[in-house]
Design an enzyme around this catalytic site. Structure first.
Site, PDB file in Angstrom:
ATOM      1  CB  CYS A 210      25.160 -15.576 -50.985  1.00  0.00           C
ATOM      2  SG  CYS A 210      24.619 -17.367 -50.813  1.00  0.00           S
ATOM      3  N   PRO A 211      28.218 -15.278 -51.117  1.00  0.00           N
ATOM      4  CG  PRO A 211      29.524 -13.573 -50.186  1.00  0.00           C
ATOM      5  CD  PRO A 211      28.196 -13.843 -50.588  1.00  0.00           C
ATOM      6  CG  ASN A 237      25.838 -18.254 -61.994  1.00  0.00           C
ATOM      7  OD1 ASN A 237      25.137 -17.712 -61.106  1.00  0.00           O
ATOM      8  ND2 ASN A 237      26.259 -17.407 -62.890  1.00  0.00           N
ATOM      9  CB  SER A 238      27.163 -18.278 -56.055  1.00  0.00           C
ATOM     10  OG  SER A 238      27.841 -17.837 -55.077  1.00  0.00           O
ATOM     11  NE  ARG A 239      33.336 -19.626 -54.422  1.00  0.00           N
ATOM     12  CZ  ARG A 239      33.687 -19.081 -55.613  1.00  0.00           C
ATOM     13  NH1 ARG A 239      32.841 -19.064 -56.510  1.00  0.00           N
ATOM     14  NH2 ARG A 239      34.502 -18.111 -55.441  1.00  0.00           N
ATOM     15  CD  GLU A 268      32.968 -26.450 -59.092  1.00  0.00           C
ATOM     16  OE1 GLU A 268      32.119 -26.124 -59.119  1.00  0.00           O
ATOM     17  OE2 GLU A 268      33.938 -25.749 -59.303  1.00  0.00           O
ATOM     18  CG  HIS A 287      33.186 -23.102 -61.931  1.00  0.00           C
ATOM     19  ND1 HIS A 287      33.462 -23.659 -60.359  1.00  0.00           N
ATOM     20  CD2 HIS A 287      33.114 -21.773 -62.027  1.00  0.00           C
ATOM     21  CE1 HIS A 287      33.562 -22.382 -59.769  1.00  0.00           C
ATOM     22  NE2 HIS A 287      33.455 -21.276 -60.641  1.00  0.00           N
TER      23      HIS A 287
END
Length: 321
Positions: A210-211, A237-239, A268, A287
């Protein structure tokens, strides 16, 4: 047109070409500028008409110091590093790359899961260290082997990437549940839409696709983890900000969460005091879900198209106007 790329190295460490951008104007490419507010940013784009950035921030202060800027182009899908609302006030379009890594990011998510289930890297290392050669049995395994057939996967966010992941999971004969604020016909062919509560309660594996919105920030937290199955696996592996990292680390260390596969963290590059670095059964990669050359070439091609369309007076992929 003067075009400045502020942080081009991760997009193009040398295996792509800036040639098509060079055809569109006077181009300057910096490998790196800054990942936090810095006077160097405004210094480098002071005379630029077009600014291209990935993770270098463009703040209100920077915009005010650089009145020649007419376009801000992202070398990415996300654009939260830009004060896009203020850019809109100044009539500066912010454009992004909306689709470039759908398949590779879905592939990477499932790859993290497969590594957790079989520990390929670990067992390869032990073979090369001589453990198999000197083992009294014809095989061995140092971790439980997990079969995914028939298990339930829950996907939070069934957009393009979530759907790509769902297709792979369907091919693996997993049951796929999905939670999304917007249900689509395409999604219904790949997964069963359910409430978040049901997804948390029934899933053996939970994928985050999801965003990052206020409603999703910290969605993996102590309270929601308590609603999950014991031994659940979490893939993100989104945010990184979707996860309350201390809560996930505690759950990993207690065994409530069996394992986590993460390609993103809240800050990050990762900081040395991130609690997930010392958590049990936690795979962290830097990332790189997006970083296959083919995907980066698509970023380059779409960015060139975005700049060209703006120069021609027909901007596309505008996110703020």
């Amino acid at each position: 047109m003067k075009i400045v790329v502020l942080d081009g190295y991760t997009e193009n460490p040398g295996d792509l070409s800036w040639e098509e951008l060079e055809k569109l104007g006077e181009l300057r490419v910096y490998d790196r500028t800054a990942t936090e507010e810095s006077p160097l940013i405004a210094e480098r784009i002071a005379d630029a008409d077009i600014v291209i950035t990935n993770k270098t921030p463009i703040s209100q202060k920077t915009i005010d110091q650089c009145p020649s800027v007419k376009l801000i182009a992202m070398l990415a899908t996300g654009y939260n590093v830009v004060d896009y609302n203020y850019a809109a006030e100044k009539k500066i379009p912010v454009v992004n790359v909306p689709t470039y890594g759908t398949q590779i990011v879905g592939q990477y998510a499932v790859g993290l899961l497969l590594e957790i289930c079989s520990h390929y890297g670990h067992h390869d290392a032990t073979v090369k260290e001589g453990k198999w050669e000197h083992n009294q049995d014809w095989c061995y395994w140092d971790y439980p082997m997990i079969e995914l057939y028939g298990k339930t996967a829950g996907i939070i966010g069934l957009g393009r990437i979530g759907q790509a992941t769902a297709r792979i999971l369907n091919a693996m004969d997993m049951k796929v549940l999905a939670y999304d604020a917007f249900e689509s016909e395409a999604g219904k062919k790949l997964a069963e839409y359910v409430s978040l509560e049901r997804l948390l309660a029934e899933s053996d594996v939970i994928f985050l696709h999801c965003p990052l919105f206020p409603s999703t920030q910290g969605i993996i937290n102590r309270d929601n983890i308590a609603k999950m199955k014991d031994g659940v696996i979490i893939i993100n592996n989104s945010r990184g900000q979707l996860v309350v990292e201390r809560d996930l680390a505690d759950a990993l260390n207690s065994g409530k969460v069996y394992a986590a596969g993460l390609d993103v963290v809240s800050t990050e590059p990762i900081r040395g005091d991130n609690p997930l670095l010392k958590a049990k059964n936690c795979i962290i990669t830097p990332h790189i879900s997006w970083a296959a050359q083919a995907a980066r070439q698509r970023i380059m091609d779409i960015t060139v198209g975005n700049v060209k369309a703006f120069i021609e007076g027909k901007p596309v992929n505008v996110v703020n106007l």
